[in-house]
Write a protein that holds these residues in place. Structure first.
Motif, PDB file in Angstrom:
ATOM      1  N   VAL A 123     -38.625 -21.926   8.229  1.00 12.04           N
ATOM      2  CA  VAL A 123     -37.944 -23.218   8.342  1.00 12.04           C
ATOM      3  C   VAL A 123     -38.752 -24.150   9.228  1.00 12.04           C
ATOM      4  O   VAL A 123     -39.550 -23.718  10.063  1.00 12.04           O
ATOM      5  N   ASP A 124     -38.544 -25.452   9.020  1.00  9.65           N
ATOM      6  CA  ASP A 124     -39.247 -26.448   9.828  1.00  9.65           C
ATOM      7  C   ASP A 124     -38.478 -26.727  11.111  1.00  9.65           C
ATOM      8  O   ASP A 124     -37.479 -26.061  11.413  1.00  9.65           O
ATOM      9  N   SER A 125     -38.921 -27.719  11.855  1.00 11.27           N
ATOM     10  CA  SER A 125     -38.319 -27.992  13.166  1.00 11.27           C
ATOM     11  C   SER A 125     -36.896 -28.518  13.081  1.00 11.27           C
ATOM     12  O   SER A 125     -36.198 -28.592  14.095  1.00 11.27           O
TER      13      SER A 125
ATOM     14  N   TYR B  66     -31.562 -26.964  22.195  1.00 10.40           N
ATOM     15  CA  TYR B  66     -32.268 -26.893  20.917  1.00 10.40           C
ATOM     16  C   TYR B  66     -32.450 -25.440  20.481  1.00 10.40           C
ATOM     17  O   TYR B  66     -32.221 -25.095  19.308  1.00 10.40           O
ATOM     18  N   LEU B  67     -32.826 -24.576  21.417  1.00  7.95           N
ATOM     19  CA  LEU B  67     -33.019 -23.166  21.081  1.00  7.95           C
ATOM     20  C   LEU B  67     -31.702 -22.498  20.689  1.00  7.95           C
ATOM     21  O   LEU B  67     -31.678 -21.622  19.816  1.00  7.95           O
TER      22      LEU B  67
ATOM     23  N   PRO C  68     -35.445 -25.106   5.080  1.00  5.15           N
ATOM     24  CA  PRO C  68     -36.423 -24.262   4.383  1.00  5.15           C
ATOM     25  C   PRO C  68     -37.374 -25.097   3.534  1.00  5.15           C
ATOM     26  O   PRO C  68     -37.321 -25.095   2.301  1.00  5.15           O
ATOM     27  N   ARG C  69     -38.286 -25.782   4.192  1.00  2.00           N
ATOM     28  CA  ARG C  69     -39.169 -26.689   3.455  1.00  2.00           C
ATOM     29  C   ARG C  69     -40.499 -26.842   4.191  1.00  2.00           C
ATOM     30  O   ARG C  69     -40.584 -26.675   5.409  1.00  2.00           O
TER      31      ARG C  69
ATOM     32  N   LEU D 112     -39.059 -20.034  12.605  1.00  2.66           N
ATOM     33  CA  LEU D 112     -39.249 -21.462  12.839  1.00  2.66           C
ATOM     34  C   LEU D 112     -40.740 -21.748  12.970  1.00  2.66           C
ATOM     35  O   LEU D 112     -41.425 -21.159  13.800  1.00  2.66           O
ATOM     36  N   CYS D 113     -41.237 -22.652  12.150  1.00 11.76           N
ATOM     37  CA  CYS D 113     -42.653 -23.018  12.158  1.00 11.76           C
ATOM     38  C   CYS D 113     -42.805 -24.417  12.751  1.00 11.76           C
ATOM     39  O   CYS D 113     -42.186 -25.366  12.282  1.00 11.76           O
TER      40      CYS D 113
END
Length: 258
Positions: free
Chosen positions: A144-146, A220-221, A150-151, A193-194
């Motif tokens: 998943v992005d920030s 955020y975490l 899932p993109r 998370l990437c």
């Protein structure tokens, strides 16, 4: 047919395809002879780690020359390192999406030109864990992005192209089943998370820049954990997108160091 796909019609019009950053090419090397029987590709950030992994696989597979040094197939390039142990290819990809993306484009073309079939590719590396014990291994089901989506977003000629980051669920379950024979490393399946950088993108407070408070970081975490994220790294969305589009059975496994 199990062949590795390339989705670029321009390749058919080229007299030669130079895999520049791997120091390989379709005219200078017999790629089917060199790589046609490859079944597994393992990629990771560090050249030294991937060299050690290739030596480990030599021993595990009982191959001739086990315990000896392994030759870097990409020795003519200073970008990546590539080693072979029987049907297993071990390749470094550096750090971050740009670096792994360049390597994957050329690796996928290599596997295509070599006419490899039914290839499984696994990214192995370290990551920061989220709500899990140190020493755990996270098998990624979805990158998943920030924003926890899932993109993978790639800007192409000024247009934003969005690609799916789903990984092979059956392979994830197979790897989880294998982990039960290795009790020393707690293993789980979760979202990865990437991010696009190591410091601010991952909420670190010790970079040259920091534009947020420790309270905002923790909030955020917490949201990331509630969204199913169990670890954080910098390559998985690009890895998942390219593997999925090119018909590669892919998975990503990360060892949580801290």
């Amino acid at each position: 047919s199990g062949l590795v796909l390339v989705k670029n019609p321009h390749l058919d019009l080229m007299e030669e395809d130079v895999l520049y950053h791997l120091d390989l090419g379709t005219k200078t090397h017999n790629l089917p002879a060199m790589f046609g029987d490859i079944k597994f590709v393992c990629v990771g950030g560090s050249p030294k780690r991937m060299r050690a992994f290739a030596q480990f696989m030599q021993r595990e597979l009982g191959l001739a020359g086990a315990g000896e040094d392994v030759a870097d197939i990409c020795a003519g390039s200073d970008r990546y390192a590539m080693y072979r142990a029987g049907p297993v290819l071990s390749i470094s990809h550096g750090m971050g999406i740009p670096s792994i993306s360049i390597m994957l484009h050329e690796l996928i073309k290599l596997l295509h030109h070599a006419k490899c079939r039914d290839v499984t590719i696994i990214r192995i590396g370290t990551s920061g864990g989220l709500g899990i014990k140190a020493g755990s291994v996270v098998i990624t089901d979805t990158a998943v992005d920030s924003s926890f989506q899932p993109r993978f977003e790639q800007v192409v000629l000024g247009d934003v192209v969005v690609r799916s980051t789903e990984l092979d669920k059956d392979l994830a379950e197979e790897l989880l089943a294998c982990s039960r024979d290795i009790p020393d490393f707690p293993t789980l399946i979760g979202h990865t998370l990437c991010t696009y950088d190591f410091y601010e993108g991952q909420g670190r407070l010790d970079g040259a820049l920091c534009s947020f408070s420790s309270e905002k970081k923790l909030e955020y975490l917490r949201r990331a954990y509630e969204a199913g994220v169990r670890n954080i790294e910098m390559e998985s969305t690009a890895f998942a997108a390219l593997c999925g589009l090119c018909g590669l059975k892919g998975e990503s496994c990360h060892f949580h160091l801290l």
